[in-house]
Write a protein that holds these residues in place. Structure first.
Motif, mmCIF file in Angstrom:
data_model
loop_
_atom_site.group_PDB
_atom_site.id
_atom_site.type_symbol
_atom_site.label_atom_id
_atom_site.label_comp_id
_atom_site.label_asym_id
_atom_site.label_seq_id
_atom_site.Cartn_x
_atom_site.Cartn_y
_atom_site.Cartn_z
ATOM 1 N N MET A 163 0.862 -1.192 0.000
ATOM 2 C CA MET A 163 0.000 0.000 0.000
ATOM 3 C C MET A 163 0.895 1.236 0.000
ATOM 4 N N GLY A 164 0.381 2.298 -0.618
ATOM 5 C CA GLY A 164 1.144 3.544 -0.672
ATOM 6 C C GLY A 164 1.065 4.163 -2.051
ATOM 7 N N GLY A 165 1.228 5.491 -2.120
ATOM 8 C CA GLY A 165 1.118 6.202 -3.389
ATOM 9 C C GLY A 165 2.336 6.052 -4.277
ATOM 10 N N ILE A 180 11.721 -1.288 5.384
ATOM 11 C CA ILE A 180 10.651 -0.565 4.672
ATOM 12 C C ILE A 180 10.436 0.808 5.305
ATOM 13 N N PHE A 181 10.399 0.851 6.626
ATOM 14 C CA PHE A 181 10.194 2.113 7.336
ATOM 15 C C PHE A 181 11.312 3.111 7.014
ATOM 16 N N GLN A 182 12.547 2.643 7.042
ATOM 17 C CA GLN A 182 13.677 3.539 6.778
ATOM 18 C C GLN A 182 13.694 4.012 5.328
ATOM 19 N N THR A 183 13.312 3.126 4.392
ATOM 20 C CA THR A 183 13.228 3.523 2.990
ATOM 21 C C THR A 183 12.176 4.606 2.810
ATOM 22 N N GLY A 241 4.977 6.859 3.759
ATOM 23 C CA GLY A 241 3.730 6.213 4.156
ATOM 24 C C GLY A 241 3.498 4.832 3.587
ATOM 25 N N MET A 242 4.470 4.303 2.853
ATOM 26 C CA MET A 242 4.244 2.982 2.254
ATOM 27 C C MET A 242 4.300 1.891 3.325
ATOM 28 N N VAL A 269 3.217 -3.837 7.862
ATOM 29 C CA VAL A 269 4.682 -3.877 7.869
ATOM 30 C C VAL A 269 5.219 -2.576 7.263
ATOM 31 N N GLY A 270 6.106 -1.888 8.000
ATOM 32 C CA GLY A 270 6.786 -0.719 7.457
ATOM 33 C C GLY A 270 6.216 0.622 7.851
#
Length: 276
Positions: free
Chosen positions: A42-44, A99-102, A111-112, A181-182
């Motif tokens: 999910m995410g733009g 994922i969070f750091q990316t 926000g992904m 996740v992320g």
């Protein structure tokens, strides 16, 4: 490893559906290691595709490396759970942080995140970890059972009696997950163990399937085509698309054709001692 490949038949398919311009789902499965991974991003700006790709790649690499060192069936002294629990939790936490750091570093990925359902088959059982609303079903003796519980606003409303199951089918909150996740630097995946029986058929899927196809229809397909997994996977995706295909849809089917008890020789016992 060869024993697992002979025991487990796996088939997976993913499809963008009828509305979305690209596919943000990602799947990975390997009968030689017993590992199955399905992620729904999910995410733009197509960032969901980035998140699900990171999750499946890192989890696959990490889990396969870990079970080469420590057999997943070993009971760990502190938790009294199989090592599979620690392995899956640790590797999911690593993927979550990546994922969070990316997302923090790259504006187009802000926000992904991704849902996740993963299973590790070993020693006539499966350890399941999931985050969000991607699901695992099991068909046993003709009966379909949902083994995961959605981490979603809709599920919370059902649990609290705010809405009925009939109302849930028409709800506008179907895609609001309460865990992914992320999204945050810390994550608590849900883990459970299930005994595996000969003839079991397991279905890992993104919500693009179960939002479009009722469980009764899913059960009918799996019962009718349980000896033809490629056809069953194709049929499930086709049904989701025929019913509107409003989301990407992914399925992984795992059929248990033989038992697969763990080999517990001297080498395995030595590995267990070293891994404690």
């Amino acid at each position: 490893m060869t024993q697992l490949a002979n025991a487990l038949e796996m088939v997976g398919l993913t499809d963008p559906g009828m509305v979305r311009g690209h596919n943000e789902d990602a799947i990975d499965f390997d009968p030689t290691t017993g590992l199955v991974i399905l992620a729904d991003g999910m995410g733009g700006y197509n960032a969901g595709e980035v998140a699900s790709g990171i999750a499946t790649t890192l989890l696959s690499q990490g889990v396969k490396a870990a079970i080469e060192v420590v057999p997943p069936y070993l009971t760990e002294a502190m938790s009294q759970k199989p090592a599979a629990h620690r392995i899956l939790r640790l590797e999911i936490e690593k993927a979550n942080l990546a994922i969070f750091q990316t997302a923090q570093r790259q504006a187009q990925c802000a926000g992904m995140g991704t849902t996740l359902v993963t299973g590790l088959f070993f020693d006539n059982r499966v350890t399941v970890a999931h985050v969000g609303d991607s699901r695992l079903y099991r068909l046993r003796d003709g009966l379909l059972q949902t083994l995961t519980r959605d981490h979603s606003l809709l599920q919370e409303q059902l649990d609290n009696g705010v809405i009925t199951r009939e109302q849930a089918k028409q709800s506008q909150n179907k895609n609001l997950v309460t865990r992914a996740v992320g999204i945050d630097p810390q994550l608590d995946p849900e883990l459970n163990d299930y005994d595996v029986a000969l003839g079991d058929l397991y279905l890992f899927c993104s919500d693009g399937l179960n939002d479009m196809v009722d469980d009764e229809e899913i059960a009918k397909v799996l019962n009718n085509l349980n000896t033809d997994l490629p056809k069953a996977a194709e049929q499930l995706i086709q049904m989701a698309n025929d019913n509107g295909g409003r989301d990407n849809v992914s399925v992984i089917l795992v059929r248990v054709n033989r038992k697969f008890p763990a080999a517990r020789g001297l080498g395995a016992r030595l590995m267990g001692w070293l891994g404690r």
